[in-house]
Design an enzyme around this catalytic site. Structure first.
Site, short mmCIF file in Angstrom:
data_model
loop_
_atom_site.label_atom_id
_atom_site.label_comp_id
_atom_site.label_asym_id
_atom_site.label_seq_id
_atom_site.Cartn_x
_atom_site.Cartn_y
_atom_site.Cartn_z
N ARG A 111 -30.92 61.32 63.02
CA ARG A 111 -31.33 59.91 62.27
C ARG A 111 -32.13 59.35 63.41
O ARG A 111 -32.50 60.06 64.47
CB ARG A 111 -30.16 59.07 62.11
CG ARG A 111 -28.80 59.39 62.86
CD ARG A 111 -28.93 59.00 64.51
NE ARG A 111 -29.33 57.87 64.77
CZ ARG A 111 -30.21 57.35 65.58
NH1 ARG A 111 -30.13 58.21 66.63
NH2 ARG A 111 -30.72 56.31 65.76
N ASP A 130 -38.29 51.30 62.38
CA ASP A 130 -38.10 52.31 61.33
C ASP A 130 -39.65 52.38 60.55
O ASP A 130 -40.12 53.31 60.02
CB ASP A 130 -36.94 52.18 60.30
CG ASP A 130 -35.94 52.69 61.07
OD1 ASP A 130 -35.45 51.97 61.89
OD2 ASP A 130 -35.57 53.89 60.94
N ASN A 181 -35.96 47.54 61.28
CA ASN A 181 -35.27 48.29 62.05
C ASN A 181 -33.60 47.94 61.81
O ASN A 181 -33.46 47.28 60.77
CB ASN A 181 -35.55 47.78 63.66
CG ASN A 181 -34.84 49.04 64.56
OD1 ASN A 181 -35.03 50.03 64.55
ND2 ASN A 181 -34.10 48.38 65.62
O1 MRU Z 1 -29.98 54.65 60.53
P1 MRU Z 1 -30.60 55.20 61.74
O2 MRU Z 1 -29.63 55.38 62.83
O3 MRU Z 1 -31.67 56.20 61.42
O4 MRU Z 1 -31.62 54.01 62.33
C1 MRU Z 1 -32.17 54.39 63.58
C2 MRU Z 1 -33.12 52.93 64.11
O5 MRU Z 1 -32.73 52.03 63.41
C3 MRU Z 1 -33.73 53.03 65.19
O6 MRU Z 1 -33.84 51.82 65.91
C4 MRU Z 1 -35.13 53.36 64.81
O7 MRU Z 1 -35.28 54.59 63.89
C5 MRU Z 1 -35.97 53.66 65.95
S1 MRU Z 1 -35.64 55.21 66.63
C6 MRU Z 1 -36.78 55.61 68.03
#
Ligand code: MRU
Length: 350
Positions: A50, A243, A253
């Protein structure tokens, strides 16, 4: 941590992609070995891997594995190209919000387009080389984000972060945590408040794990403690990842990021977003058009397999939210810092 050899987010070995299964952190360090594209897709969907940059790199390897599987099946070139098209369509459906997934798959598709004269073996080799290149670029991008971002961190700073934008959300040094790491390396006395990040606890399970392993001073807090920390002047800056960043600078995000940005604005604390340029989607005008992933309600109603809410209750579980550009002090990228982001400023990064 995690700069090749130290608990890598993923590694390529014997024609397989081995992915650190982050669902089990910090209790268990276990790698999920993927030998076909559907195993890669499942790893993204189930969140073994993730974090926007890490998802993109995984998908790039997914395209290489799809080519390898086609080779193993003895497909001719036409059949191989059809199976790569299929793999690309399936990969981009794994998760909807992080644009790095779409960006990486598109980059692999562009490469395939240039392989008109190549044999199936050559196509596989070039896709694998490209995936490894994306992997290596990520490590360098994180370094540069750290370099630019650390300039914004005062000598003795107390930083609040949300979710995990660290080494394990990337294949290197991290974006938001990369900035923290770089500032610490410069000898700055940094303390990090880590939001636990309900419901999947990426903050307590992964960010706290990374910081503790590196002896970076950190305190775990519940998400709802943020207001109290800010009103008590305990936070000098907020630092998060992204994201997807829309052309106007709006940021998608992890759910709860917007709440922090509002708090930062109210308390006059800088709010920084650290992300590689591959997270910026100039085709999306504003945050309103970004698709927000909705995840299943059991992530809220159950904790570690135990029901924590009355059976039958309806739960709303968006995985991300949108922070409007006007609440963002600056976006830190590997190509420099964009203060008060807007379309014109972001465009200059390309
Ligand atoms: O649901 P996830 O764990 O994939 O979400 C991750 C995030 O929201 C992070 O802040 C984002 O991907 C940036 S990672 C460098």
């Amino acid at each position: 941590m995690n700069e090749k050899n130290k608990l890598p987010t993923m590694y390529w070995q014997d024609n397989r992609l081995c992915i650190l299964d982050q669902r089990f952190l910090p209790l268990k360090v276990e790698y999920r070995s993927c030998k076909n594209c559907s195993q890669i897709i499942d790893s993204i969907k189930e969140m073994s891997v993730r974090g926007a940059p890490a998802i993109g790199i995984t998908a790039a390897y997914g395209m290489a594995i799809a080519a390898l599987n086609a080779l193993e099946e003895g497909y001719n070139k036409d059949k191989l190209l059809t199976s790569l098209d299929e793999a690309a369509s399936n990969l981009i459906m794994a998760r909807p919000t992080a644009v790095n997934l779409f960006w990486a798959v598109q980059r692999m598709k562009n490469l395939i387009q240039k392989q008109k004269e190549s044999s199936p073996q050559q196509i596989f080799e070039s896709l694998l080389t490209e995936a490894k290149k994306i992997h290596d670029e990520d490590v360098n991008n994180n370094r540069m984000i750290g370099y630019y971002g650390s300039e914004l961190v005062p000598e003795k700073a107390s930083v609040l972060t949300h979710c995990n934008a660290g080494a394990l959300a990337t294949c290197g040094y991290g974006t938001a945590l990369g900035v923290v790491r770089a500032a610490v390396k410069q000898g700055k006395d940094i303390h990090v408040f880590v939001d636990e990040t309900r419901p999947l606890l990426q903050g307590s399970r992964i960010t706290a794990f990374e910081l503790l392993n590196e002896d970076i001073s950190a305190t775990l807090v519940t998400d709802s403690a943020a207001g109290s920390l800010l009103s008590g002047n305990k936070v000098d800056l907020i630092l998060v990842g992204a994201d997807r960043i829309a052309a106007n600078g709006d940021v998608a995000n992890k759910i709860g990021t917007y709440t922090l940005a509002v708090l930062a604005d109210y308390h006059n604390v800088p709010f920084y977003v650290a992300a590689p340029v591959s997270t910026i989607d100039m085709t999306v005008e504003s945050g309103e058009s970004i698709i927000i992933e909705k995840r299943c309600s059991s992530e809220i109603t159950y904790l570690d397999g135990h029901l924590t809410a009355p059976e039958g209750i309806t739960a709303f579980n968006p995985a991300f939210d949108i922070t409007p550009a006007k609440l963002i002090t600056a976006i830190i990228t590997e190509r420099g810092v964009v203060c008060r982001p807007d379309r014109e400023k972001l465009n200059k990064l390309f």
